[in-house]
Design a protein around this motif. Structure first.
Motif, PDB file in Angstrom:
ATOM      1  N   LEU A  39      32.209  34.162  44.327  1.00  0.00           N
ATOM      2  CA  LEU A  39      33.559  34.552  43.932  1.00  0.00           C
ATOM      3  C   LEU A  39      33.693  34.505  42.415  1.00  0.00           C
ATOM      4  O   LEU A  39      33.102  33.648  41.752  1.00  0.00           O
ATOM      5  CB  LEU A  39      34.597  33.607  44.542  1.00  0.00           C
ATOM      6  CG  LEU A  39      34.666  33.478  46.070  1.00  0.00           C
ATOM      7  CD1 LEU A  39      35.787  32.527  46.451  1.00  0.00           C
ATOM      8  CD2 LEU A  39      34.870  34.831  46.726  1.00  0.00           C
ATOM      9  N   SER A  40      34.502  35.402  41.897  1.00  0.00           N
ATOM     10  CA  SER A  40      34.865  35.370  40.479  1.00  0.00           C
ATOM     11  C   SER A  40      36.309  35.813  40.365  1.00  0.00           C
ATOM     12  O   SER A  40      36.672  36.902  40.814  1.00  0.00           O
ATOM     13  CB  SER A  40      33.956  36.298  39.662  1.00  0.00           C
ATOM     14  OG  SER A  40      34.278  36.213  38.287  1.00  0.00           O
TER      15      SER A  40
ATOM     16  N   VAL B 124      24.009  34.095  39.114  1.00  0.00           N
ATOM     17  CA  VAL B 124      24.477  33.841  37.748  1.00  0.00           C
ATOM     18  C   VAL B 124      25.883  34.373  37.521  1.00  0.00           C
ATOM     19  O   VAL B 124      26.593  33.915  36.621  1.00  0.00           O
ATOM     20  CB  VAL B 124      23.513  34.473  36.717  1.00  0.00           C
ATOM     21  CG1 VAL B 124      22.166  33.792  36.757  1.00  0.00           C
ATOM     22  CG2 VAL B 124      23.367  35.973  36.930  1.00  0.00           C
ATOM     23  N   ARG B 125      26.314  35.342  38.345  1.00  0.00           N
ATOM     24  CA  ARG B 125      27.669  35.888  38.165  1.00  0.00           C
ATOM     25  C   ARG B 125      28.734  34.836  38.468  1.00  0.00           C
ATOM     26  O   ARG B 125      29.870  34.951  38.017  1.00  0.00           O
ATOM     27  CB  ARG B 125      27.866  37.102  39.064  1.00  0.00           C
ATOM     28  CG  ARG B 125      26.983  38.279  38.687  1.00  0.00           C
ATOM     29  CD  ARG B 125      27.103  39.414  39.664  1.00  0.00           C
ATOM     30  NE  ARG B 125      28.353  40.147  39.519  1.00  0.00           N
ATOM     31  CZ  ARG B 125      28.690  41.172  40.293  1.00  0.00           C
ATOM     32  NH1 ARG B 125      27.875  41.573  41.267  1.00  0.00           N
ATOM     33  NH2 ARG B 125      29.838  41.804  40.102  1.00  0.00           N
ATOM     34  N   ALA B 126      28.348  33.793  39.230  1.00  0.00           N
ATOM     35  CA  ALA B 126      29.314  32.738  39.557  1.00  0.00           C
ATOM     36  C   ALA B 126      29.750  31.965  38.326  1.00  0.00           C
ATOM     37  O   ALA B 126      30.850  31.412  38.288  1.00  0.00           O
ATOM     38  CB  ALA B 126      28.702  31.773  40.579  1.00  0.00           C
ATOM     39  N   ALA B 127      28.874  31.901  37.330  1.00  0.00           N
ATOM     40  CA  ALA B 127      29.182  31.148  36.112  1.00  0.00           C
ATOM     41  C   ALA B 127      29.444  32.049  34.916  1.00  0.00           C
ATOM     42  O   ALA B 127      29.557  31.576  33.786  1.00  0.00           O
ATOM     43  CB  ALA B 127      28.026  30.193  35.799  1.00  0.00           C
ATOM     44  N   ASP B 128      29.553  33.343  35.165  1.00  0.00           N
ATOM     45  CA  ASP B 128      29.691  34.314  34.089  1.00  0.00           C
ATOM     46  C   ASP B 128      31.156  34.441  33.651  1.00  0.00           C
ATOM     47  O   ASP B 128      31.973  35.049  34.342  1.00  0.00           O
ATOM     48  CB  ASP B 128      29.155  35.675  34.554  1.00  0.00           C
ATOM     49  CG  ASP B 128      29.068  36.689  33.417  1.00  0.00           C
ATOM     50  OD1 ASP B 128      29.590  36.396  32.322  1.00  0.00           O
ATOM     51  OD2 ASP B 128      28.493  37.762  33.637  1.00  0.00           O
ATOM     52  N   ALA B 129      31.462  33.873  32.495  1.00  0.00           N
ATOM     53  CA  ALA B 129      32.837  33.936  31.989  1.00  0.00           C
ATOM     54  C   ALA B 129      33.251  35.369  31.686  1.00  0.00           C
ATOM     55  O   ALA B 129      34.422  35.742  31.839  1.00  0.00           O
ATOM     56  CB  ALA B 129      32.972  33.068  30.741  1.00  0.00           C
ATOM     57  N   MET B 130      32.295  36.199  31.255  1.00  0.00           N
ATOM     58  CA  MET B 130      32.622  37.586  30.939  1.00  0.00           C
ATOM     59  C   MET B 130      33.010  38.358  32.204  1.00  0.00           C
ATOM     60  O   MET B 130      33.904  39.205  32.171  1.00  0.00           O
ATOM     61  CB  MET B 130      31.427  38.261  30.247  1.00  0.00           C
ATOM     62  CG  MET B 130      31.106  37.685  28.880  1.00  0.00           C
ATOM     63  SD  MET B 130      32.512  37.736  27.736  1.00  0.00           S
ATOM     64  CE  MET B 130      32.696  39.504  27.540  1.00  0.00           C
ATOM     65  N   GLU B 131      32.329  38.062  33.317  1.00  0.00           N
ATOM     66  CA  GLU B 131      32.681  38.699  34.592  1.00  0.00           C
ATOM     67  C   GLU B 131      34.112  38.323  34.983  1.00  0.00           C
ATOM     68  O   GLU B 131      34.905  39.167  35.403  1.00  0.00           O
ATOM     69  CB  GLU B 131      31.706  38.249  35.679  1.00  0.00           C
ATOM     70  CG  GLU B 131      32.049  38.701  37.085  1.00  0.00           C
ATOM     71  CD  GLU B 131      31.547  40.094  37.400  1.00  0.00           C
ATOM     72  OE1 GLU B 131      31.649  40.505  38.562  1.00  0.00           O
ATOM     73  OE2 GLU B 131      31.051  40.776  36.486  1.00  0.00           O
ATOM     74  N   GLU B 132      34.432  37.041  34.826  1.00  0.00           N
ATOM     75  CA  GLU B 132      35.773  36.576  35.143  1.00  0.00           C
ATOM     76  C   GLU B 132      36.816  37.267  34.268  1.00  0.00           C
ATOM     77  O   GLU B 132      37.847  37.733  34.758  1.00  0.00           O
ATOM     78  CB  GLU B 132      35.848  35.064  34.958  1.00  0.00           C
ATOM     79  CG  GLU B 132      37.186  34.450  35.292  1.00  0.00           C
ATOM     80  CD  GLU B 132      37.187  32.955  35.068  1.00  0.00           C
ATOM     81  OE1 GLU B 132      37.188  32.211  36.062  1.00  0.00           O
ATOM     82  OE2 GLU B 132      37.170  32.542  33.882  1.00  0.00           O
ATOM     83  N   ARG B 133      36.535  37.357  32.985  1.00  0.00           N
ATOM     84  CA  ARG B 133      37.482  38.002  32.063  1.00  0.00           C
ATOM     85  C   ARG B 133      37.660  39.483  32.383  1.00  0.00           C
ATOM     86  O   ARG B 133      38.758  40.031  32.263  1.00  0.00           O
ATOM     87  CB  ARG B 133      37.007  37.830  30.618  1.00  0.00           C
ATOM     88  CG  ARG B 133      37.124  36.396  30.116  1.00  0.00           C
ATOM     89  CD  ARG B 133      36.477  36.223  28.764  1.00  0.00           C
ATOM     90  NE  ARG B 133      36.444  34.826  28.378  1.00  0.00           N
ATOM     91  CZ  ARG B 133      35.763  34.361  27.322  1.00  0.00           C
ATOM     92  NH1 ARG B 133      35.086  35.198  26.561  1.00  0.00           N
ATOM     93  NH2 ARG B 133      35.764  33.076  27.046  1.00  0.00           N
ATOM     94  N   ARG B 134      36.563  40.117  32.782  1.00  0.00           N
ATOM     95  CA  ARG B 134      36.645  41.541  33.127  1.00  0.00           C
ATOM     96  C   ARG B 134      37.584  41.751  34.308  1.00  0.00           C
ATOM     97  O   ARG B 134      38.431  42.657  34.302  1.00  0.00           O
ATOM     98  CB  ARG B 134      35.251  42.077  33.487  1.00  0.00           C
ATOM     99  CG  ARG B 134      35.233  43.557  33.858  1.00  0.00           C
ATOM    100  CD  ARG B 134      33.899  43.975  34.439  1.00  0.00           C
ATOM    101  NE  ARG B 134      33.650  43.343  35.723  1.00  0.00           N
ATOM    102  CZ  ARG B 134      34.211  43.745  36.872  1.00  0.00           C
ATOM    103  NH1 ARG B 134      35.085  44.745  36.888  1.00  0.00           N
ATOM    104  NH2 ARG B 134      33.923  43.130  38.000  1.00  0.00           N
ATOM    105  N   ILE B 135      37.449  40.891  35.329  1.00  0.00           N
ATOM    106  CA  ILE B 135      38.302  41.015  36.510  1.00  0.00           C
ATOM    107  C   ILE B 135      39.760  40.728  36.157  1.00  0.00           C
ATOM    108  O   ILE B 135      40.674  41.448  36.580  1.00  0.00           O
ATOM    109  CB  ILE B 135      37.815  40.075  37.625  1.00  0.00           C
ATOM    110  CG1 ILE B 135      36.451  40.535  38.143  1.00  0.00           C
ATOM    111  CG2 ILE B 135      38.823  39.999  38.771  1.00  0.00           C
ATOM    112  CD1 ILE B 135      35.782  39.561  39.086  1.00  0.00           C
TER     113      ILE B 135
END
Length: 258
Positions: free
Chosen positions: A212-213, A228-239
């Motif tokens: 989840l993100s 690694v997407r679980a800890a990806d701050a950029m992925e979270e910000r994108r969403i």
């Protein structure tokens, strides 16, 4: 048979905070599934939705074949008696021994007392803490307390076990012991769903991993390591940006159409 089915499930808390958004997945009976993601990604909310501690704002959920829309009122306690819940926020009572803490579940679920005592004794033995049964929580290690919490969740012989960060605050050896116990329960046929941020353990276990993100399901992999997407701050910000942009764009469309 499916133990859990989510179809386009969303949950928004007060203030407009999106906990989970348009999530769909299935968990087959007998599976072991990790739910991973950053703090606030929606892991705990997902488990609470499965146990009907929270209700979705939209979408459908089935657990053990039951439509949760129909599980209300008097049906709710009986529904939960088929689900084991190991939740960090529901700890051990400090004024009760480990045995009594676990035995409380026997009383709460209206089991026969004599059979219930034997069940508790057997679980404490299976968890390797039978010699700590008369000890109080303050007198045992955090790992032993975690085993008692797991024993308490298993008193009802659940078909589905939900564990929310079961290894939080444990040293590596104690955390591995808990994972081994969960794996053994799964081997015995219990469906196990674990919310975790422990990257090393998730990767070692090589189970199904749902990532989840910011409340969205961004990956669902089998025999997987920690994504690694679980800890990806950029992925979270994108969403979060995409969600906020969608709101603003919707508001502009509403204004232009009025």
């Amino acid at each position: 048979m499916d133990a859990v089915v989510f179809e386009k499930v969303s949950k928004v808390f007060s203030g407009g905070r999106v906990a989970v958004e348009d999530i769909s997945f299935r968990i087959r009976s007998g599976e072991f599934v990790f739910i991973i993601g950053r703090s606030g990604a929606g892991k705990s909310t997902l488990l609470r939705l499965m146990s009907a501690q929270e209700r979705p704002d939209s979408g459908k959920i089935w657990v053990n074949g039951e439509d949760l829309d129909t599980v209300t009122g008097r049906k709710l306690p009986y529904f939960r008696r088929r689900i084991g819940i190991m939740q960090s926020g529901i700890g051990l009572l400090e004024d009760r021994t480990l045995f009594d803490n676990v035995y409380l579940s026997v009383i709460a679920t209206e089991q026969k007392r004599k059979a219930g005592r034997k069940r508790v004794e057997g679980l404490l033995r299976a968890m390797g803490i039978q010699d700590r049964s008369d000890f109080y929580p303050r007198e045992v290690s955090m790992g032993e307390a975690a085993r008692a919490l797991l024993a308490r969740a298993m008193v009802i012989s659940p078909t589905l076990l939900l564990a929310d960060e079961p290894t939080a605050n444990l040293d590596p050896d104690a955390a591995w012991d808990i994972m081994c116990l969960l794996s053994e329960l799964n081997r015995q046929g219990v469906t196990v769903v674990v919310a975790s941020h422990n990257q090393e353990l998730v990767s070692i276990m090589r189970k199904r991993v749902v990532t989840l993100s910011a409340g969205r399901l961004v990956a669902d992999e089998r025999n997987a390591v920690y994504n690694v997407r679980a800890a990806d701050a950029m992925e979270e910000r994108r969403i979060l940006y995409e969600r906020e942009y969608g709101k603003q764009n919707g508001a502009v469309s509403d204004q232009s159409g009025s």
